[in-house]
Design a protein around this motif. Structure first.
Motif, PDB file in Angstrom:
ATOM      1  N   ALA A 127       0.206 -34.553  10.866  1.00  0.00           N
ATOM      2  CA  ALA A 127       1.386 -34.763  11.709  1.00  0.00           C
ATOM      3  C   ALA A 127       2.260 -33.507  11.765  1.00  0.00           C
ATOM      4  O   ALA A 127       2.796 -33.160  12.824  1.00  0.00           O
ATOM      5  N   ALA A 128       2.374 -32.825  10.632  1.00  0.00           N
ATOM      6  CA  ALA A 128       3.180 -31.607  10.581  1.00  0.00           C
ATOM      7  C   ALA A 128       2.579 -30.511  11.448  1.00  0.00           C
ATOM      8  O   ALA A 128       3.300 -29.797  12.162  1.00  0.00           O
ATOM      9  N   LEU A 129       1.256 -30.363  11.409  1.00  0.00           N
ATOM     10  CA  LEU A 129       0.615 -29.334  12.216  1.00  0.00           C
ATOM     11  C   LEU A 129       0.725 -29.659  13.700  1.00  0.00           C
ATOM     12  O   LEU A 129       0.896 -28.756  14.522  1.00  0.00           O
ATOM     13  N   GLU A 130       0.618 -30.921  14.034  1.00  0.00           N
ATOM     14  CA  GLU A 130       0.770 -31.322  15.440  1.00  0.00           C
ATOM     15  C   GLU A 130       2.142 -30.898  15.970  1.00  0.00           C
ATOM     16  O   GLU A 130       2.250 -30.357  17.078  1.00  0.00           O
ATOM     17  N   LYS A 131       3.177 -31.129  15.176  1.00  0.00           N
ATOM     18  CA  LYS A 131       4.533 -30.784  15.601  1.00  0.00           C
ATOM     19  C   LYS A 131       4.719 -29.278  15.698  1.00  0.00           C
ATOM     20  O   LYS A 131       5.341 -28.766  16.634  1.00  0.00           O
ATOM     21  N   TYR A 132       4.142 -28.559  14.743  1.00  0.00           N
ATOM     22  CA  TYR A 132       4.253 -27.098  14.723  1.00  0.00           C
ATOM     23  C   TYR A 132       3.491 -26.480  15.888  1.00  0.00           C
ATOM     24  O   TYR A 132       4.018 -25.614  16.604  1.00  0.00           O
ATOM     25  N   ALA A 133       2.247 -26.912  16.117  1.00  0.00           N
ATOM     26  CA  ALA A 133       1.426 -26.345  17.187  1.00  0.00           C
ATOM     27  C   ALA A 133       2.013 -26.653  18.560  1.00  0.00           C
ATOM     28  O   ALA A 133       1.816 -25.884  19.512  1.00  0.00           O
ATOM     29  N   ALA A 134       2.730 -27.761  18.676  1.00  0.00           N
ATOM     30  CA  ALA A 134       3.323 -28.138  19.965  1.00  0.00           C
ATOM     31  C   ALA A 134       4.421 -27.179  20.403  1.00  0.00           C
ATOM     32  O   ALA A 134       4.845 -27.199  21.565  1.00  0.00           O
ATOM     33  N   LEU A 135       4.870 -26.311  19.489  1.00  0.00           N
ATOM     34  CA  LEU A 135       5.869 -25.308  19.853  1.00  0.00           C
ATOM     35  C   LEU A 135       5.309 -24.270  20.824  1.00  0.00           C
ATOM     36  O   LEU A 135       6.048 -23.678  21.614  1.00  0.00           O
ATOM     37  N   TYR A 136       3.991 -24.050  20.762  1.00  0.00           N
ATOM     38  CA  TYR A 136       3.384 -22.969  21.545  1.00  0.00           C
ATOM     39  C   TYR A 136       3.588 -23.192  23.049  1.00  0.00           C
ATOM     40  O   TYR A 136       3.318 -24.264  23.586  1.00  0.00           O
ATOM     41  N   LYS A 137       4.098 -22.167  23.702  1.00  0.00           N
ATOM     42  CA  LYS A 137       4.374 -22.111  25.133  1.00  0.00           C
ATOM     43  C   LYS A 137       5.524 -23.017  25.561  1.00  0.00           C
ATOM     44  O   LYS A 137       6.023 -22.899  26.689  1.00  0.00           O
ATOM     45  N   THR A 183       8.775 -17.376  17.764  1.00  0.00           N
ATOM     46  CA  THR A 183       7.497 -16.723  18.024  1.00  0.00           C
ATOM     47  C   THR A 183       6.504 -17.194  16.985  1.00  0.00           C
ATOM     48  O   THR A 183       6.766 -17.112  15.779  1.00  0.00           O
ATOM     49  N   ILE A 184       5.390 -17.739  17.439  1.00  0.00           N
ATOM     50  CA  ILE A 184       4.380 -18.329  16.561  1.00  0.00           C
ATOM     51  C   ILE A 184       3.214 -17.357  16.404  1.00  0.00           C
ATOM     52  O   ILE A 184       2.892 -16.613  17.343  1.00  0.00           O
ATOM     53  N   ARG A 185       2.612 -17.343  15.242  1.00  0.00           N
ATOM     54  CA  ARG A 185       1.500 -16.430  14.980  1.00  0.00           C
ATOM     55  C   ARG A 185       0.194 -17.125  15.353  1.00  0.00           C
ATOM     56  O   ARG A 185      -0.265 -18.030  14.662  1.00  0.00           O
ATOM     57  N   GLY A 186      -0.421 -16.677  16.444  1.00  0.00           N
ATOM     58  CA  GLY A 186      -1.664 -17.289  16.891  1.00  0.00           C
ATOM     59  C   GLY A 186      -2.884 -16.424  16.666  1.00  0.00           C
ATOM     60  O   GLY A 186      -4.015 -16.901  16.738  1.00  0.00           O
ATOM     61  N   GLY A 187      -2.670 -15.132  16.370  1.00  0.00           N
ATOM     62  CA  GLY A 187      -3.786 -14.211  16.165  1.00  0.00           C
ATOM     63  C   GLY A 187      -4.162 -14.100  14.708  1.00  0.00           C
ATOM     64  O   GLY A 187      -4.073 -15.072  13.941  1.00  0.00           O
ATOM     65  N   LYS A 188      -4.584 -12.915  14.305  1.00  0.00           N
ATOM     66  CA  LYS A 188      -5.050 -12.717  12.936  1.00  0.00           C
ATOM     67  C   LYS A 188      -3.941 -13.010  11.930  1.00  0.00           C
ATOM     68  O   LYS A 188      -2.807 -12.612  12.119  1.00  0.00           O
ATOM     69  N   GLY A 189      -4.314 -13.699  10.857  1.00  0.00           N
ATOM     70  CA  GLY A 189      -3.347 -14.066   9.835  1.00  0.00           C
ATOM     71  C   GLY A 189      -2.603 -15.356  10.122  1.00  0.00           C
ATOM     72  O   GLY A 189      -1.626 -15.681   9.450  1.00  0.00           O
ATOM     73  N   SER A 190      -3.065 -16.115  11.109  1.00  0.00           N
ATOM     74  CA  SER A 190      -2.334 -17.310  11.548  1.00  0.00           C
ATOM     75  C   SER A 190      -2.413 -18.478  10.576  1.00  0.00           C
ATOM     76  O   SER A 190      -1.495 -19.308  10.520  1.00  0.00           O
TER      77      SER A 190
END
Length: 448
Positions: free
Chosen positions: A246-256, A207-214
């Motif tokens: 590159a790290a953020l790209e891999k992390y954000a790709a987890l969403y959905k 579960t990824i934190r997309g709202g406040k505190g993300s």
């Protein structure tokens, strides 16, 4: 294309004033003149004081216990408790600074300390600590963090209550059923997130934190993967280093892909509740939610371990802000307010508070209590921070605009990254531009 232009703290305060109703002076225990220029008074040391909890709801029950203990020992002082959600706290204080109605005592953690200190609303506490029972009993590292976060003059504006640390919680029962090893490295983390996901059965690996505190959680994932060990390279931030992109790209790709779609708007309370009640494999949060997981799952179905290490075995984490209690200058009863701060950070009360919160006590005597060795995430976190296995990237809490930049300015932009509407590079370039400007402005102020 870059996303948004940096907004100053003054602009953020103006927005808050337009959208948040000021809390009334009568609710705050003063005459309504709580502005940066109000010096307040020591008062009689008796009567009523008002305490604003900066993590209301989550910490309400334990604070009410501490308050009951205090009032029992100090029957001539009444403490009015006001619980404010952590996501709303800064805007409430900023509104009260402008319109009047600050409390006597409030939660003041490192992340928001510089902004409040810059507005001259906090009482310096070095002398009070030095003359109190707390002298020599507070964790020196936590004190140093709060002093460094207060704007650069070395003054202590907040008495530390606790230190937090990033934790990776994982469902041991689900991992065992899937034949997975503990997610102790980033490679194991990503592999487990994928294997544990079966969206058709509403099962997800993470579960990824997309709202406040993300933003803080995203930074932790970035620096943890990239292995970059400093937030600054000279006067320029490293947030948009290609390795972090590159790290953020891999992390954000987890969403959905391996997370619920609802994660886009989840703050920590929703994220924690979702993990506790569902069949999600992993959750990144901090020590503060440990007791929630124990209540929901028991100690047999999950573990909380330090953040994953890189392929080289080295662990890099961003700093979690030290929390504390501040005394507002506008208080008309500073002596009574200080008695409350001193009591709340005493051995017995600091231990009780942190056992409930699952965090590391600021009182050195409280940190020796037996419960710490029994709370595995707290024990492992303390070890990770002291055994040389972890490098901490210190976030620039000393920047007055840090909280604004890392929250209201960029949380909506991070959601655009998750949705694929903005690239990770554009997001981080914008964030870097804001941070570099804030750093330059802060250095000029230090020289003036």
């Amino acid at each position: 294309m870059k996303i948004s232009v940096h907004r100053s703290r003054r602009a953020a305060v103006a927005v808050a004033l337009g959208s948040v109703l000021a809390l009334t002076a009568t609710a705050c225990g003063d005459d309504g003149s709580g502005s940066g220029g109000d010096k307040g008074s020591d008062g009689s040391g008796k009567g009523k004081i008002v305490f604003w909890d900066n993590n209301g709801g989550v910490r309400t029950d334990i604070w009410k216990e501490v308050i009951a203990d205090f009032e029992k020992q100090n029957p001539d002082i009444e403490v009015e408790y006001v619980g404010i959600a952590s996501t709303e706290y800064q805007s409430k204080v900023d509104t009260a600074i402008q319109g009047g109605g600050l409390p006597d005592v409030g939660g003041v953690g490192a992340a928001m300390l510089a902004g409040f200190a810059a507005q001259n609303v906090l009482e310096p506490l070095d002398d009070r600590v030095g003359k109190s029972s707390l002298n020599g009993r507070l964790n020196e590292d936590m004190v140093k963090v709060l002093k460094a976060s207060g704007g650069g003059d070395g003054t202590l504006y907040s008495v530390p209550t606790s230190a937090n640390n990033g934790v990776l919680y994982y469902r041991t029962d689900l991992f065992k059923a899937a034949g997975l090893e503990a997610p102790t490295t980033w490679d194991k983390f990503f592999a487990a997130a994928e294997k544990l996901t079966d969206a058709g059965k509403n099962r997800f690996g993470y579960t990824i934190r997309g709202g406040k505190g993300s933003i803080a959680q995203a930074l932790d994932a970035m620096y943890g993967q990239s292995g970059i060990t400093s937030f600054w390279n000279g006067d320029k931030t490293t947030v948009n280093d290609p390795k972090n992109v590159a790290a953020l790209e891999k992390y954000a790709a987890l969403y959905k892909k391996v997370t619920p779609a609802a994660d886009l708007n989840n703050d920590f309370t929703k994220m924690v509740a979702q993990w506790d009640s569902g069949t999600i494999g992993m959750l990144n949060h901090n020590l503060g939610s440990y007791q929630d997981h124990v209540k929901a799952l028991g100690v047999e179905k999950f573990r909380g371990i330090p953040q994953p290490a890189g392929a080289d075995g080295k662990r890099v984490q961003v700093s979690n802000p030290v929390d504390g209690l501040g005394l507002f200058k506008s208080s008309k009863n500073k002596d009574a307010a200080w008695k409350f701060i001193e009591f709340a950070t005493s051995k017995a009360e600091n231990s009780k508070f942190n056992e409930s919160a699952g965090q590391v006590p600021a009182n050195n005597d409280a940190a020796k209590d037996a419960w710490i060795s029994k709370a595995e995430p707290t024990k492992l976190a303390a070890q990770a921070l002291t055994d040389g296995s972890t490098t901490i990237v210190q976030l620039p809490y000393y920047l007055p605009d840090w909280n604004t930049i890392s929250k209201s300015d960029n949380e909506p932009n991070f959601q655009k990254v998750l949705l694929g509407k903005t690239s990770a590079k554009d997001f981080l370039d914008t964030l870097a531009d804001q941070l570099n400007k804030a750093q330059t402005e802060w250095k000029k102020q230090q020289k003036s």
